[in-house]
Structure formats: structure tokens, C-alpha cells
Write a protein that holds these residues in place. Structure first.
Motif, PDB file in Angstrom:
ATOM      1  N   TYR A  19       0.801  -1.222   0.000  1.00 57.83           N
ATOM      2  CA  TYR A  19       0.000   0.000   0.000  1.00 57.83           C
ATOM      3  C   TYR A  19       0.839   1.280   0.000  1.00 57.83           C
TER       4      TYR A  19
ATOM      5  N   PRO B 161      -4.594  10.356  -0.420  1.00 57.93           N
ATOM      6  CA  PRO B 161      -3.765   9.320  -1.065  1.00 57.93           C
ATOM      7  C   PRO B 161      -4.076   7.920  -0.509  1.00 57.93           C
ATOM      8  N   PHE B 162      -3.889   6.929  -1.355  1.00 53.88           N
ATOM      9  CA  PHE B 162      -4.174   5.536  -1.007  1.00 53.88           C
ATOM     10  C   PHE B 162      -3.474   5.127   0.284  1.00 53.88           C
TER      11      PHE B 162
ATOM     12  N   TRP C  20      -5.763   6.399   3.251  1.00 53.40           N
ATOM     13  CA  TRP C  20      -7.110   5.867   3.421  1.00 53.40           C
ATOM     14  C   TRP C  20      -7.120   4.353   3.573  1.00 53.40           C
ATOM     15  N   TYR C  21      -6.108   3.678   3.027  1.00 54.94           N
ATOM     16  CA  TYR C  21      -5.994   2.231   3.205  1.00 54.94           C
ATOM     17  C   TYR C  21      -5.786   1.895   4.684  1.00 54.94           C
TER      18      TYR C  21
ATOM     19  N   GLY D  62      -9.547  12.846  -2.623  1.00 55.37           N
ATOM     20  CA  GLY D  62      -8.334  13.641  -2.477  1.00 55.37           C
ATOM     21  C   GLY D  62      -7.325  13.104  -1.475  1.00 55.37           C
TER      22      GLY D  62
ATOM     23  N   LYS E  43       1.784   3.662  -1.894  1.00 56.59           N
ATOM     24  CA  LYS E  43       1.601   4.380  -3.157  1.00 56.59           C
ATOM     25  C   LYS E  43       0.552   5.462  -2.958  1.00 56.59           C
ATOM     26  N   ALA E  44       0.506   6.396  -3.862  1.00 54.73           N
ATOM     27  CA  ALA E  44      -0.429   7.522  -3.732  1.00 54.73           C
ATOM     28  C   ALA E  44      -1.752   7.257  -4.449  1.00 54.73           C
ATOM     29  N   ASP E  45      -1.724   6.469  -5.516  1.00 55.02           N
ATOM     30  CA  ASP E  45      -2.951   6.226  -6.281  1.00 55.02           C
ATOM     31  C   ASP E  45      -3.504   4.860  -5.964  1.00 55.02           C
ATOM     32  N   PRO E  46      -4.756   4.641  -5.933  1.00 53.64           N
ATOM     33  CA  PRO E  46      -5.836   5.563  -6.246  1.00 53.64           C
ATOM     34  C   PRO E  46      -6.183   6.443  -5.041  1.00 53.64           C
ATOM     35  N   ALA E  47      -6.405   7.690  -5.313  1.00 54.88           N
ATOM     36  CA  ALA E  47      -6.815   8.625  -4.262  1.00 54.88           C
ATOM     37  C   ALA E  47      -8.324   8.508  -4.056  1.00 54.88           C
ATOM     38  N   PHE E  48      -8.740   8.737  -2.830  1.00 53.94           N
ATOM     39  CA  PHE E  48     -10.167   8.687  -2.485  1.00 53.94           C
ATOM     40  C   PHE E  48     -10.529  10.026  -1.864  1.00 53.94           C
TER      41      PHE E  48
END
Length: 95
Positions: A42, A53-54, A57-58, A51, A44-49
Motif C-alpha cells: 500500500y 492518497p491511497f 485511506w488504506y 483527495g 503508493k499515492a494512487d488511487p486517491a479517495f
């Protein structure tokens, strides 16, 4: 003195320590640790939710998932302990 025949005594039935329910409980409690310690999955920045970063929110999602998994583990543990207690009670009543 008359020799009385010995009455065979049934051995105490021991319940197994590792049961399928306890394996499920362990998986519920270990899964969040594995998910959080496997950072490369996890990082990484994408996918953003919305605004965010992943990466962030992960981790926040796992806070909720961990809560649910802990509640499930607790309920399973309580159910198993009640069943074991009932089994001991029935075994004691037969003796």
C-alpha cells in the motif's frame, strides 16, 4: 472377602486445544497485522479517495476492518467458551 468386579471408568474426554473456531479467531486477529506490516502493498499515492492518497485511506480502512474482525473473534471466543462450559457440565452430570 468377596472380590468385587472392577467397574471400568471411562477416561475423561479432553477437548482439543486447536479447533477450527480457534483457527478462525487467530486469522481474524492476525490479518490486520499482516496487512499493516506488508507496507509495499500500500505504499503508493494512487488511487486517491476524495483527495486522500491511497497510503492514508488504506490504513484508516484497516482501523474499521480491524474493529469488525476483533468483534467477530470475541463473539466466536465467547460462543466457544459457553459450549465448552456446557460440555463440561453435561459430562459432570453423567458421572
Amino acid at each position: 472377602m468377596p472380590d468385587a468386579p472392577e467397574v471400568p471408568v471411562a477416561p475423561a474426554v479432553r477437548q482439543p486445544v486447536v479447533t477450527p473456531v480457534r483457527v478462525v479467531i487467530a486469522v481474524c486477529l492476525v490479518a490486520p497485522f499482516v496487512a499493516m506490516l506488508w507496507v509495499s502493498s500500500y505504499a503508493k499515492a494512487d488511487p486517491a479517495f476524495i483527495g486522500i492518497p491511497f497510503f492514508y485511506w488504506y490504513q484508516m480502512l484497516w482501523v474499521l476492518i480491524s474493529t469488525v474482525l476483533t468483534m467477530i473473534a470475541y463473539q466466536l471466543w465467547q460462543r466457544e467458551q459457553r459450549a465448552r462450559k456446557a460440555a463440561r457440565g453435561q459430562r459432570g452430570a453423567r458421572s
